[in-house]
Design a protein around this motif. Structure first.
Motif, PDB file in Angstrom:
ATOM      1  N   GLN A 250      48.457  47.378  39.469  1.00 35.42           N
ATOM      2  CA  GLN A 250      47.935  46.010  39.529  1.00 35.42           C
ATOM      3  C   GLN A 250      46.416  46.011  39.633  1.00 35.42           C
ATOM      4  O   GLN A 250      45.752  45.128  39.088  1.00 35.42           O
ATOM      5  N   GLU A 277      56.258  42.281  37.063  1.00 40.18           N
ATOM      6  CA  GLU A 277      56.906  41.665  38.226  1.00 40.18           C
ATOM      7  C   GLU A 277      58.379  41.369  37.945  1.00 40.18           C
ATOM      8  O   GLU A 277      59.212  41.423  38.846  1.00 40.18           O
ATOM      9  N   ASN A 282      60.543  40.570  41.234  1.00 37.48           N
ATOM     10  CA  ASN A 282      59.714  39.638  42.016  1.00 37.48           C
ATOM     11  C   ASN A 282      59.482  38.409  41.133  1.00 37.48           C
ATOM     12  O   ASN A 282      58.408  38.222  40.565  1.00 37.48           O
ATOM     13  N   LYS A 285      56.500  35.662  41.639  1.00 43.32           N
ATOM     14  CA  LYS A 285      55.191  36.186  41.214  1.00 43.32           C
ATOM     15  C   LYS A 285      55.127  36.290  39.696  1.00 43.32           C
ATOM     16  O   LYS A 285      54.086  36.023  39.084  1.00 43.32           O
ATOM     17  N   GLU A 288      54.365  32.972  38.309  1.00 44.71           N
ATOM     18  CA  GLU A 288      52.944  32.653  38.557  1.00 44.71           C
ATOM     19  C   GLU A 288      52.060  33.298  37.500  1.00 44.71           C
ATOM     20  O   GLU A 288      51.140  32.663  36.966  1.00 44.71           O
ATOM     21  N   TYR A 289      52.331  34.570  37.180  1.00 44.37           N
ATOM     22  CA  TYR A 289      51.513  35.267  36.184  1.00 44.37           C
ATOM     23  C   TYR A 289      51.742  34.703  34.777  1.00 44.37           C
ATOM     24  O   TYR A 289      50.799  34.579  33.982  1.00 44.37           O
TER      25      TYR A 289
END
Length: 704
Positions: A250, A277, A282, A285, A288-289
């Motif tokens: 990351q 992710e 996950n 997340k 979100e990305y």
């Protein structure tokens, strides 16, 4: 001397020119290619006749010069090479038929072994492009037995890898691609093959084998985009190989985000971070990305399409939020080129999900409305008020969220640099400014209709036509003074009165939808019945989720024991059972609907047909037909239905079914007649009586 003269003329007057033009055409097509690094890269750049128009002049020159060699210098030693160039130019123009004929001609007539081998390789490529994969495999089997030189060996491996890739045999394709790379020197084409092989190993879930190929891309003179994507795939595979903390990976992504060279590629970086992710499960997340990728998009619709696709797959496969998945699939189709290999699959999924969400909403809405219908008037009134308030609160929250997104993703006017002065003058393009100014306007003026002279109280000047339209000419009371000022208490009362009136209007709209009469309740339950049936079929046929399909069909039978879909639902539940032979649904179907197509379909596989069975079936059919001829329709119908059940699978089963249809017509059983016709058309498509059945169905449809 004659042969030397022909060789010299063939080489220097035609072949060199044809070679140069072909080389230039291939270079131009390769340099101008449009790669989609988010999708699987093919071993060869796909042939596109539209793009080949850009090198049409070169290809025309190749065809003319190689044709001269064939016409004037047919005894030249360069004839095989000339024909191969001719076939390649035809292939690049997507003229597959003529290209195949040329390559076949060389293989059968040429004495040049190297040329024959090359022609066979290009013949395999032509069949592959034409999607005749089995024929291409036969050619490859011939080539495998030949002693090829180094160049032909390389081309053979590349073409065979391409063939297996098109057949979606990625493990074979990747292995053969690795063999081809051993014969390739450093070049952008070599980098491209490394990238494609790495992608295939990733698809096979073998990141350890993919890593060396992505790392090799940078060593083979790739363009910047290919190197960039290879680096990101390297980071993903390194993270997969670590099987633990991915903090270092990351951090590398963050460095790439801060690199000014990647300013236009941030959407791809965020997309890859989201994919990582997803692999780590996950999901918040990852979402979100992916959203960050969409916000940082620079108009790359293809990248946006694959970002939407990842969001759709995530909500569909992992989160099981089908309503959101449906919206993301729709967004994917909007941005995805129709030429994409995934387009058809995604379109089918989007349609299925759209139908699924529609029927799920029907189930929820009708269930809620039926519960409301069962309430007493006082409780119903309070519930409607609560529902309206909740809906208004949800809409307000959605507006606030939208405003927040706008404020986060839009660049305020005051933050623009001097070089954006033109944009600053056109502030109305900024959604944040529009929203703020609209709010200010409404606070000052209230909600005003879009019309002329909206500032005027009486609109006398320039508004005669409006008054004529509304029939209010002469009704106006002129006033030189403005409206009286109201006290805060009066303003509050007016607002409360407006709110109460609006609430009553909304309550009436909701109340009208509630099934308060027996007719409305029947209609509501009919909608639910159809929705359960459709949702169950989508679970079985589109989503391939047998457990959910079984539960949905069982719910349908429990809530609607007399459903019109009972026959088909019992059949589908039988097919969904682990042991169909002992399934209770099979027994129920055969006992309750023995003459149905579905029951006969289950029985057909278990009936042993012998000559004696066929003979008995003929006797029973003759008896039923004689009863029909003597107008003993009831007896004939019973005998025909018994024969249809008893002699399922015999050669005259379709005759029993057709006689049964005639008898339904004679006994005026219209619904049974139409259903039997439908079943006949579906159940006996190869029967000699099918045309007669279709004609009868056409008459029924015409009457309706």
């Amino acid at each position: 001397m004659s042969k030397a003269w022909h060789n010299t003329n063939a080489r220097f007057n035609s072949l060199i020119i044809a070679r140069d033009n072909m080389k230039q055409a291939e270079k131009d097509l390769f340099d101008k290619r449009e790669e989609n690094y988010s999708a699987l890269m093919t071993i060869f750049v796909p042939i596109d006749s539209v793009k080949s128009q850009t090198v049409a002049t070169n290809l025309k020159e190749v065809i003319e010069k190689t044709s001269l060699i064939a016409e004037r210098h047919s005894n030249s030693k360069y004839l095989a090479e000339a024909y191969i160039l001719l076939g390649k130019s035809r292939l690049l123009k997507e003229d597959y038929i003529n290209a195949i004929e040329v390559f076949k001609f060389i293989n059968t007539t040429s004495s040049n072994e190297v040329g024959k081998h090359s022609a066979l390789i290009w013949l395999m490529r032509a069949y592959t492009e034409q999607k005749e994969y089995d024929t291409a495999l036969k050619v490859s089997e011939v080539l495998r037995t030949l002693d090829l030189n180094k160049e032909n060996t390389r081309d053979f491996y590349l073409t065979k890898a391409y063939l297996h890739q098109k057949r979606e045999e990625f493990a074979i394709s990747a292995a053969i691609g690795e063999e081809a790379l051993k014969f390739m020197s450093k070049s952008e084409q070599t980098a491209r093959v490394h990238f494609a092989v790495g992608q295939m190993y990733d698809m096979l879930g073998q990141p350890a084998k993919a890593l060396p190929h992505f790392r090799a891309v940078a060593k083979n003179r790739p363009n910047y985009d290919m190197e960039f994507y290879a680096r990101m795939n390297t980071l993903l595979d390194e993270a997969a190989a670590q099987r633990g903390s991915t903090v270092a990976v990351q951090e590398n992504f963050k460095k790439m985000l801060n690199d000014r060279k990647n300013a236009d590629l941030k959407d791809k970086i965020y997309f890859t971070m989201g994919s990582l992710e997803v692999k780590k499960q996950n999901y918040p997340k990852a979402i979100e990305y992916f959203n960050a990728s969409l916000r940082n998009s620079k108009g790359n619709s293809t990248q946006n399409a694959y970002t939407y696709l990842e969001l759709a797959e995530l909500h569909y496969n992992q989160l099981l939020k089908y309503d959101l998945a449906s919206m993301y699939y729709d967004s994917t189709l909007t941005a995805l080129p129709k030429t994409s290999t995934d387009y058809e699959r995604i379109a089918k999924r989007a349609i299925s999900l759209g139908d699924f969400v529609k029927y799920q909403k029907v189930l929820i809405v009708e269930d809620s409305l039926q519960r409301l219908a069962a309430m007493n008037p006082v409780a119903l009134d309070k519930t409607l008020e609560r529902v309206i308030k909740q809906k208004d609160d949800d809409e307000r929250k959605m507006q606030e969220m939208a405003q927040k997104i706008v404020s986060q993703n839009s660049l305020p006017v005051e933050r623009l640099s001097d070089k954006d002065a033109d944009f600053k003058r056109w502030a109305l393009y900024d959604p944040l400014v529009i929203s703020r100014n609209k709010s200010d306007f409404q606070q000052l003026w209230g909600n005003r209709p879009l019309e002329d002279n909206w500032r005027r109280k009486d609109k006398e000047a320039g508004s005669i036509s409006f008054k004529v339209e509304r029939g209010i000419v002469g009704q106006e009371q002129p006033s030189k003074q403005g409206p009286p000022r109201l006290s805060p208490e009066e303003i509050k009362k007016q607002q409360e009165s407006k709110d109460a009136l609006a609430l009553e209007v909304k309550k009436k709209e909701l109340y009208d939808k509630i099934p308060t009469t027996p007719e409305k309740l029947i209609a509501s339950k009919r909608k639910q019945e159809e929705a359960y049936y459709q949702v169950g079929k989508i679970y079985k046929f589109q989503f391939n989720e047998p457990q959910n399909a079984t539960e949905t069909f069982q719910t349908l039978l429990a809530k609607f024991p007399n459903t019109i879909h009972e026959v088909e639902v019992l059949y589908l539940l039988t097919l969904l059972s682990e042991n169909q032979a002992t399934s209770p649904y099979r027994k129920m179907l055969i006992d309750k609907y023995p003459a149905s197509t579905y029951a006969r379909q289950l029985l057909r596989g278990n009936v042993q047909i012998t000559g004696d069975t066929e003979s008995k079936a003929g006797v029973v059919y003759s008896q039923a037909f004689n009863l029909y001829s003597n107008e003993s329709y009831e007896s004939a119908l019973k005998l025909a239905e018994d024969g249809l059940i008893t002699y399922t699978g015999t050669s005259i089963e379709d005759k029993f079914a057709m006689l049964r249809i005639f008898l339904f017509a004679k006994t005026e059983q219209k619904d049974a007649y139409k259903q039997a016709l439908n079943e006949f058309i579906q159940g006996y498509p190869s029967s000699s009586l099918i045309n007669r059945a279709k004609e009868m169905m056409a008459v029924v449809d015409k009457k309706l």
